[in-house]
Design an enzyme around this catalytic site. Structure first.
Site, PDB file in Angstrom:
ATOM      1  N   ASP A 126       2.550   2.157  19.292  1.00  0.00           N
ATOM      2  CA  ASP A 126       3.182   2.258  17.973  1.00  0.00           C
ATOM      3  C   ASP A 126       4.411   3.141  18.062  1.00  0.00           C
ATOM      4  OD1 ASP A 126       3.363   1.657  15.263  1.00  0.00           O
ATOM      5  OD2 ASP A 126       2.366   3.518  14.689  1.00  0.00           O
ATOM      6  N   HIS A 133      12.195   6.543   7.236  1.00  0.00           N
ATOM      7  CA  HIS A 133      10.820   7.044   7.322  1.00  0.00           C
ATOM      8  C   HIS A 133      10.775   8.358   8.108  1.00  0.00           C
ATOM      9  CE1 HIS A 133       6.465   7.093   7.916  1.00  0.00           C
ATOM     10  NE2 HIS A 133       6.659   7.163   9.224  1.00  0.00           N
ATOM     11  N   GLU A 199       0.782   2.108   6.556  1.00  0.00           N
ATOM     12  CA  GLU A 199       2.147   2.076   7.071  1.00  0.00           C
ATOM     13  C   GLU A 199       2.550   0.615   7.187  1.00  0.00           C
ATOM     14  OE1 GLU A 199       2.486   4.464  10.646  1.00  0.00           O
ATOM     15  OE2 GLU A 199       2.732   6.288   9.451  1.00  0.00           O
ATOM     16  N   GLU A 201       4.550  -2.147   8.683  1.00  0.00           N
ATOM     17  CA  GLU A 201       5.259  -2.326   9.951  1.00  0.00           C
ATOM     18  C   GLU A 201       5.283  -3.794  10.337  1.00  0.00           C
ATOM     19  OE1 GLU A 201       4.188   0.287  13.159  1.00  0.00           O
ATOM     20  OE2 GLU A 201       3.387   1.834  11.825  1.00  0.00           O
ATOM     21  N   ASP A 231      -0.552  -0.087   9.743  1.00  0.00           N
ATOM     22  CA  ASP A 231      -1.049   0.989  10.601  1.00  0.00           C
ATOM     23  C   ASP A 231      -1.722   2.043   9.705  1.00  0.00           C
ATOM     24  OD1 ASP A 231      -1.419   2.731  12.728  1.00  0.00           O
ATOM     25  OD2 ASP A 231       0.608   3.555  12.585  1.00  0.00           O
ATOM     26  N   ARG A 235      -3.663  10.932   6.795  1.00  0.00           N
ATOM     27  CA  ARG A 235      -2.590  11.939   6.845  1.00  0.00           C
ATOM     28  C   ARG A 235      -3.089  13.364   7.029  1.00  0.00           C
ATOM     29  NH1 ARG A 235       1.318   8.686   8.314  1.00  0.00           N
ATOM     30  NH2 ARG A 235       1.799   7.102   6.755  1.00  0.00           N
ATOM     31  N   GLN A 238      -4.033  13.696  10.610  1.00  0.00           N
ATOM     32  CA  GLN A 238      -2.785  13.658  11.385  1.00  0.00           C
ATOM     33  C   GLN A 238      -2.058  15.004  11.366  1.00  0.00           C
ATOM     34  OE1 GLN A 238      -0.091  10.611  10.003  1.00  0.00           O
ATOM     35  NE2 GLN A 238       1.434  10.991  11.584  1.00  0.00           N
ATOM     36  N   LYS A 251      -4.958   7.657  13.603  1.00  0.00           N
ATOM     37  CA  LYS A 251      -4.437   6.287  13.657  1.00  0.00           C
ATOM     38  C   LYS A 251      -5.431   5.343  14.321  1.00  0.00           C
ATOM     39  CE  LYS A 251      -0.075   7.467  12.516  1.00  0.00           C
ATOM     40  NZ  LYS A 251       0.813   6.757  11.599  1.00  0.00           N
ATOM     41  N   THR A 255      -6.035  -0.930  12.669  1.00  0.00           N
ATOM     42  CA  THR A 255      -4.681  -1.447  12.493  1.00  0.00           C
ATOM     43  C   THR A 255      -4.857  -2.912  12.139  1.00  0.00           C
ATOM     44  OG1 THR A 255      -3.872   0.063  14.197  1.00  0.00           O
ATOM     45  CG2 THR A 255      -2.446  -1.785  13.615  1.00  0.00           C
ATOM     46  N   GLU A 361       5.338   8.829   1.730  1.00  0.00           N
ATOM     47  CA  GLU A 361       6.735   8.943   1.300  1.00  0.00           C
ATOM     48  C   GLU A 361       6.906   8.617  -0.184  1.00  0.00           C
ATOM     49  OE1 GLU A 361       9.642   7.015   4.193  1.00  0.00           O
ATOM     50  OE2 GLU A 361       7.694   6.315   4.880  1.00  0.00           O
TER      51      GLU A 361
HETATM   52 MN    MN Z   1       2.755   3.681  12.564  1.00  0.00          MN
END
Ligand code: MN
Length: 419
Positions: A126, A133, A199, A201, A231, A235, A238, A251, A255, A361
């Site tokens: 990834d 971002h 996420e 992506e 993904d 948080r 993380q 993560k 996915t 975000e």
């Molecule tokens: Mn990602």
């Protein structure tokens, strides 16, 4: 390029994700219960595994390449075989095709058919290649002065993710437990994630394997196609674990990918350039031509049993690095790449708040909750929420779509170690 018309009437509708111009590759559970390879056309799936069994499709020198209902072996054959297959299927499904009546029997309605993993994920890497971002997240985590790390404008930053937890759209995702440490706490606790996130992506799927470093042009040739990719990200886990080696358990829960691999050939008319560079790239990362794609993307969030709200609309062309650049960079060390390697683009956010590809975000770390059409608010995902990513390259009177990439959040277990 205009719409290519098919005798499958639904494929000619301007809002259909799967016109003849697309022909994405997926795997579905056949009537016999086994996975079959299929190509989407309109509201139907063309059963490629059965076509091969009956001798109507044959890849040169290959026996029963679609037998197991998985596209991995086909992807390893390379661009000439991909083009030959695409030409055959295009001819079969084109308006006026002579053998259309005989092919009706090989069409399966998409509605009510279960989609399965279309290929065997060899490894999953990834990246972190969206500048909006990276700037937003960096500002939140390290302050505006240190938003972009010093390497960011030179290197497509990435980490090695987990192939084992890649799942196909429609798979439920259980809220993970992990180590969390509140900013004012001295020590971490082991608890369910409270800041579960998505996420948005794109995933690039490697077809042709490599050994040793490859150029950006060679990397582009190696890519078979693209999927939408969510993904899922914890948080709070993380934030505590990521230094100094990057994300790990935050993560690794899941996915999710969309069930249809859109072949690179279908996206050719939509190529576009990466943005202007504020720092020149090293030669090995320079692109010989446009390597990004103009693909409109959106994220829908539906609370349990309620209507969906679109919480983000953005475009893949916002990325700073293309998948071909990421793949080329991945090989600089001599790292071999395999058929079925998947590269996550990194979260795709645009410059505006409504274009951000993660709740982190959108809600600025949970400080500015987003209001849904139902009147509810969200800082992060709640149990029962269903997320749906959608994407399509928009042509003149047609669209090359990816289908939906969905997943529902299940509540955390009471205690995963209490047995
Ligand atoms: Mn990602």
């Amino acid at each position: 390029m205009p719409l290519m018309r098919s005798w499958v009437e639904a494929a000619n509708a301007p809002d259909c994700d799967f016109p003849l111009n697309n022909l994405p590759c997926g795997s579905f559970r056949s009537e016999d219960g086994e996975p079959h390879c299929g190509v989407a056309i309109g509201d139907m799936i063309l059963d490629v595994t059965r076509l091969e069994q009956d001798g109507l499709i044959q890849m040169e020198d290959e026996e029963e390449i679609f037998f197991y209902g998985d596209w991995t072996e086909f992807m390893s054959l390379g661009p000439a075989a991909w083009a030959a297959f695409r030409a055959t299927v295009t001819e079969m499904l084109a308006e006026g095709a002579a053998d259309a009546p005989g092919l009706v029997d090989y069409l399966v309605p998409m509605a009510g058919t279960e989609m399965m993993m279309p290929f065997t994920v060899a490894e999953y890497t990834d990246f972190y290649a969206g500048k909006h971002h990276a700037t937003n997240v960096g500002t939140m985590f390290r302050g505006p002065e240190n938003a972009l790390p010093p390497n960011w404008l030179s290197i497509p930053v990435g980490y090695n993710g987990r192939a084992s937890s890649v799942v196909v759209s429609g798979t439920d995702v259980r809220r993970p437990w992990g180590q969390l440490k509140a900013p004012d706490a001295e020590l971490p606790v082991f608890a369910p994630c409270k800041r579960f996130d998505l996420e948005l992506e794109m995933g690039a799927i490697v077809g042709v394997p490599s050994e040793g470093p490859v150029t950006v042009a060679e990397a582009d040739e190696m890519i078979f196609g693209y999927v939408l990719l969510n993904d899922w990200s914890a948080r709070d886990i993380q934030a505590w674990e990521y230094q100094p080696l990057g994300p790990f358990q935050s993560k690794a829960t899941a996915t999710t990918i969309s069930p249809w691999i859109v072949p690179k050939a279908a996206l050719e008319p939509f190529r576009c350039d990466t943005p202007a560079r504020e720092r020149p790239l090293l030669d090995y990362l320079k692109e010989p031509g446009p390597m990004l794609y103009d693909i409109a993307l959106e994220v829908g969030l539906a609370p349990e049993g309620k209507a969906e709200t679109v919480i983000s609309r953005t475009n893949y062309r916002e990325m700073y690095y293309s998948s071909a650049q990421q793949l080329a960079h991945h090989t600089t060390s001599g790292c071999p790449m395999s058929t079925g390697d998947m590269l996550g683009s990194g979260t795709i956010s645009g410059p505006e708040k409504a274009q951000r590809g993660a709740l982190l975000e959108i809600t600025w770390g949970g400080k500015e909750p987003v209001t849904l059409d139902t009147g509810e608010t969200r800082s992060f995902l709640e149990d029962g929420d269903t997320l749906t990513l959608r994407g399509a390259a928009l042509g003149d009177g047609y669209r090359v779509g990816f289908g939906a990439c969905t997943g529902k959040v299940l509540p955390a277990l009471d205690d995963p170690y209490k047995r």
